[in-house]
Design a protein around this motif. Structure first.
Motif, mmCIF file in Angstrom:
data_model
loop_
_atom_site.group_PDB
_atom_site.id
_atom_site.type_symbol
_atom_site.label_atom_id
_atom_site.label_comp_id
_atom_site.label_asym_id
_atom_site.label_seq_id
_atom_site.Cartn_x
_atom_site.Cartn_y
_atom_site.Cartn_z
ATOM 1 N N ILE A 1 -4.618 6.229 -1.764
ATOM 2 C CA ILE A 1 -3.673 5.127 -1.579
ATOM 3 C C ILE A 1 -3.725 4.235 -2.812
ATOM 4 O O ILE A 1 -4.773 4.076 -3.442
ATOM 5 N N GLU A 2 -2.576 3.683 -3.175
ATOM 6 C CA GLU A 2 -2.488 2.754 -4.303
ATOM 7 C C GLU A 2 -2.082 1.372 -3.808
ATOM 8 O O GLU A 2 -1.213 1.241 -2.946
ATOM 9 N N ILE A 3 -2.738 0.362 -4.362
ATOM 10 C CA ILE A 3 -2.371 -1.024 -4.100
ATOM 11 C C ILE A 3 -1.485 -1.465 -5.257
ATOM 12 O O ILE A 3 -1.953 -1.621 -6.390
ATOM 13 N N ARG A 4 -0.198 -1.655 -4.969
ATOM 14 C CA ARG A 4 0.757 -1.975 -6.020
ATOM 15 C C ARG A 4 1.319 -3.379 -5.851
ATOM 16 O O ARG A 4 1.448 -3.884 -4.738
ATOM 17 N N LEU B 1 -2.318 -1.728 -9.158
ATOM 18 C CA LEU B 1 -3.489 -2.574 -9.399
ATOM 19 C C LEU B 1 -4.792 -1.826 -9.166
ATOM 20 O O LEU B 1 -5.717 -1.915 -9.966
ATOM 21 N N LEU B 2 -4.857 -1.080 -8.067
ATOM 22 C CA LEU B 2 -6.052 -0.290 -7.747
ATOM 23 C C LEU B 2 -5.621 0.983 -7.048
ATOM 24 O O LEU B 2 -4.735 0.977 -6.197
ATOM 25 N N ARG B 3 -6.292 2.076 -7.416
ATOM 26 C CA ARG B 3 -6.037 3.352 -6.754
ATOM 27 C C ARG B 3 -7.322 3.798 -6.060
ATOM 28 O O ARG B 3 -8.390 3.834 -6.667
ATOM 29 N N PHE B 4 -7.197 4.104 -4.766
ATOM 30 C CA PHE B 4 -8.331 4.580 -3.976
ATOM 31 C C PHE B 4 -8.143 6.052 -3.642
ATOM 32 O O PHE B 4 -7.026 6.504 -3.358
ATOM 33 N N GLY B 5 -9.253 6.794 -3.654
ATOM 34 C CA GLY B 5 -9.223 8.178 -3.214
ATOM 35 C C GLY B 5 -9.309 8.268 -1.702
ATOM 36 O O GLY B 5 -9.294 7.256 -0.991
ATOM 37 N N ILE C 1 -12.900 4.268 -5.932
ATOM 38 C CA ILE C 1 -11.930 3.655 -6.836
ATOM 39 C C ILE C 1 -11.659 4.647 -7.964
ATOM 40 O O ILE C 1 -12.565 4.990 -8.732
ATOM 41 N N THR C 2 -10.436 5.135 -8.069
ATOM 42 C CA THR C 2 -10.119 6.179 -9.050
ATOM 43 C C THR C 2 -9.263 5.677 -10.208
ATOM 44 O O THR C 2 -8.945 6.453 -11.112
ATOM 45 N N ALA D 1 0.851 -1.190 0.000
ATOM 46 C CA ALA D 1 0.000 0.000 0.000
ATOM 47 C C ALA D 1 0.884 1.237 0.000
ATOM 48 O O ALA D 1 1.735 1.392 0.878
ATOM 49 N N VAL D 2 0.691 2.103 -0.991
ATOM 50 C CA VAL D 2 1.518 3.292 -1.150
ATOM 51 C C VAL D 2 0.643 4.541 -1.040
ATOM 52 O O VAL D 2 -0.263 4.734 -1.863
ATOM 53 N N PRO D 3 0.868 5.391 -0.037
ATOM 54 C CA PRO D 3 0.097 6.641 0.067
ATOM 55 C C PRO D 3 0.384 7.555 -1.124
ATOM 56 O O PRO D 3 1.524 7.634 -1.602
#
Length: 303
Positions: free
Chosen positions: A146-149, A157-161, A199-200, A138-140
């Protein structure tokens, strides 16, 4: 091979087999636009509930693993005209659980804060070694997102706002008579705290939108029951003073597997509902179990 390892491999093969069976059943249902197995039939026969209702392909509701409380109930759906996927999972927090006691001892105005501390740990928990085997991180990012890489190549893989919290309460009235002297009026007040993770973008999202291309909802519900006839019915000890429920939802998500073309390809729809959607259900089942299993020390640390 060690016995417990063989058991794990057998379970993994069963999960794979189940996903492919579901994918094949959904694909056939979409092609013929007919109902393969309705939810009612599934409950009676024990089969997977797959239902095609117009443009909606529905899977469930399905009770997974636990038949008694805290049962985990999962259902998923996909709109074949828009490619938007949804899912909902719910489970009840058992009375002996420390989280149940913590929710009961927390005043309603402070429930949002308690739920924030529980639910904002979702993305770090998702990337923990016990869940993703160290393959994710998890990368802020800017604006509180946050991004799940993926760790090896750093693929997003997924970027959250930024998470958004909301709390509201409502009252329901139910008329249940148990005798001539029974008023039959039972009132219950529910306080619901929800946290939205928009989900952005990301590789697993077919659409990238800073305003949100779908969202994950994490909810905590506390329902207080006011039954004036409780003493008359003689069940003071059998009825808890309140119920606590965990509920998670996936809303308007556009999976990359399904694509952006409309109407959607039946094979891609079946592949999503039979694989990625099932993996999502398994992850959420573990997250529900993790929340219900928080001990008193863990709750004290986050509250």
């Amino acid at each position: 091979m060690q016995p417990h390892r063989a058991t794990r491999l057998n379970k993994l093969h069963l999960f794979r087999l189940g996903f492919f069976l579901v994918a094949g059943r959904i694909t056939g249902a979409v092609r013929t636009n007919s109902v393969t197995t309705t939810s009612t039939q599934a409950k009676a026969s024990g089969k997977t509930a797959v239902d095609v209702d117009g443009n909606m392909i529905k899977l469930g509701p399905i009770r997974l693993w636990n038949k008694a409380p805290p049962a985990f109930i999962w259902q998923a759906a996909l709109d074949s005209t828009t490619g938007r996927a949804s899912a909902m999972e719910s489970s009840e927090i058992p009375v002996p659980a420390p989280l149940y006691q913590a929710v009961g001892n927390t005043e309603n105005p402070n429930l949002l804060l308690l739920s924030e501390q529980i639910f904002t740990s979702y993305t770090p928990w998702l990337c923990s070694g016990r869940v993703s085997f160290g393959l994710l991180k998890a990368v802020p990012i800017e604006n509180g997102g946050i991004e799940i890489r993926e760790r090896l190549f750093g693929i997003n893989l997924l970027r959250f706002g930024k998470p958004k919290g909301n709390q509201f309460s409502f009252t329901t009235t139910e008329n249940k008579r148990h005798g001539a002297n029974d008023s039959g009026i039972i009132k219950s007040q529910t306080t619901q705290c929800s946290w939205s993770l928009p989900i952005t973008g990301g590789f697993l999202s077919a659409v990238a939108d800073p305003k949100g291309a779908g969202k994950v909802l994490l909810m905590l519900k506390k329902t207080t029951i006011n039954n004036p006839n409780k003493k008359k019915m003689g069940n003071d000890l059998s009825e808890p003073a309140y119920r606590c429920t965990l509920q998670t939802e996936l809303v308007d998500y556009r999976p990359t597997i399904v694509g952006v073309s409309t109407p959607t390809n039946p094979i891609r729809v079946g592949l999503y509902l039979g694989t990625q959607s099932g993996i999502h259900a398994l992850v959420m089942w573990r997250f529900h179990r993790r929340c219900r299993g928080l001990n008193a020390k863990q709750i004290e640390e986050i509250s």
